[in-house]
Scaffold this motif. Structure first.
Motif, short mmCIF file in Angstrom:
data_model
loop_
_atom_site.label_atom_id
_atom_site.label_comp_id
_atom_site.label_asym_id
_atom_site.label_seq_id
_atom_site.Cartn_x
_atom_site.Cartn_y
_atom_site.Cartn_z
N ILE A 53 58.93 -14.98 27.12
CA ILE A 53 57.99 -15.79 26.36
C ILE A 53 57.69 -17.04 27.18
CG2 ILE A 53 57.62 -17.12 24.24
CD1 ILE A 53 59.82 -15.36 22.95
N SER A 55 56.57 -20.81 26.82
CA SER A 55 56.61 -21.79 25.74
C SER A 55 56.03 -23.13 26.17
CB SER A 55 58.06 -21.98 25.28
OG SER A 55 58.15 -22.95 24.26
N LYS A 80 52.50 -15.10 15.28
CA LYS A 80 53.08 -15.91 14.20
C LYS A 80 52.16 -17.11 13.99
CE LYS A 80 58.07 -15.00 14.37
NZ LYS A 80 59.41 -15.65 14.52
N GLY A 90 55.26 -24.83 14.76
CA GLY A 90 54.83 -24.04 15.91
C GLY A 90 54.27 -22.69 15.52
N VAL A 92 52.98 -18.58 17.51
CA VAL A 92 53.05 -17.69 18.66
C VAL A 92 51.77 -16.87 18.76
CG1 VAL A 92 54.37 -15.85 19.78
CG2 VAL A 92 55.56 -17.54 18.36
N TRP A 101 52.89 -16.30 24.17
CA TRP A 101 52.97 -17.75 24.29
C TRP A 101 53.41 -18.36 22.96
CZ3 TRP A 101 51.76 -20.60 28.74
CH2 TRP A 101 51.26 -19.82 29.81
N LYS A 102 54.38 -19.25 23.04
CA LYS A 102 54.82 -20.01 21.87
C LYS A 102 54.44 -21.47 22.09
CE LYS A 102 58.97 -21.24 19.21
NZ LYS A 102 60.44 -21.02 19.06
N ALA A 104 54.85 -25.20 20.35
CA ALA A 104 55.68 -25.79 19.31
C ALA A 104 55.97 -27.26 19.56
CB ALA A 104 56.99 -25.02 19.22
N ASP A 175 61.95 -14.07 17.91
CA ASP A 175 61.28 -15.37 17.97
C ASP A 175 59.78 -15.21 18.19
OD1 ASP A 175 61.43 -18.23 17.92
OD2 ASP A 175 61.24 -18.25 20.10
N ALA A 176 59.42 -14.18 18.96
CA ALA A 176 58.00 -13.93 19.25
C ALA A 176 57.31 -13.14 18.15
CB ALA A 176 57.87 -13.18 20.57
#
Length: 207
Positions: A53, A55, A80, A90, A92, A101-102, A104, A175-176
């Protein structure tokens, strides 16, 4: 891997994509990361989660919304939606080339107008064994900045470079907001002074 201990920062991340011109235009408009993010052509097969990911850490929620909005407008898809959580705010997205890509912030409220400023650019690798990969990178000259056992590791880096962090693969996928299964090329090359080679999970480095 040929070790260079003079400087163990990541200068740039290169994404291998099927259409470099389109990818470069997308990233310039969406995030504006300059030389820290590069693209180049590949036809290497890849399916599912690629194991990483990218970030972007920013100062406030409105900046998250601005960057997410630019990405969506350029053709990214939402994995997300941006929202508040116990750790901050945040969301995603997945870029048209498939990279995740995240974006946040640890802040839950805005303290000023939205900006396009990015405080930290972090490459988060989802690895099979966090402790083993941590030891691999320590032996190659990186300094641990944060470590939470076998769950998360972040290495020290100047703000001008790309930070490196480690998660377990399943945790990274969660998380993604994607399934952890994936095969084929990572379509990622890490550029820095560690020299040419690959880590324990096959993530490639080049000088």
């Amino acid at each position: 891997m040929n070790i260079s201990t003079a400087q163990t920062t990541i200068d740039a991340v290169t994404l291998e994509v099927s259409d470099p011109a389109a990818a470069a235009a997308f990233y310039d408009n969406a995030f504006g990361l300059g030389d820290r993010l590069r693209v180049r052509a590949t036809d290497a097969p890849t399916t599912g989660f690629r194991g990483f990911i990218l970030s972007l850490v920013v100062s406030q929620p409105s900046t998250v919304d601005s960057l997410v909005g630019s990405a969506i407008a350029g053709g990214a898809t939402t994995l997300k939606p941006a929202k508040k959580s116990f750790w901050g705010y945040g969301g995603v997205v997945q870029a048209p080339d498939g990279a995740i890509w995240k974006i946040a912030t640890s802040a839950k409220k805005d303290t000023g107008p939205a900006t396009r400023e990015i405080d930290d650019f972090v490459l988060l690798l989802g690895v099979d064994n966090v402790k083993a990969t941590k030891q691999f990178y320590v032996e190659h000259g990186l300094t641990v900045a944060k470590s939470f056992g076998s769950k998360y590791v972040e290495f020290d880096a100047p703000s001008s470079s790309v930070k490196l962090a480690l998660y377990g693969r399943k945790a990274a996928a969660k998380d993604a907001g994607v399934d952890p299964a994936g095969t084929g090329s990572h379509r990622l090359v890490i550029g820095g002074a560690l020299g040419a080679g690959a880590d324990l999970d096959g993530f490639a480095w080049e000088s």
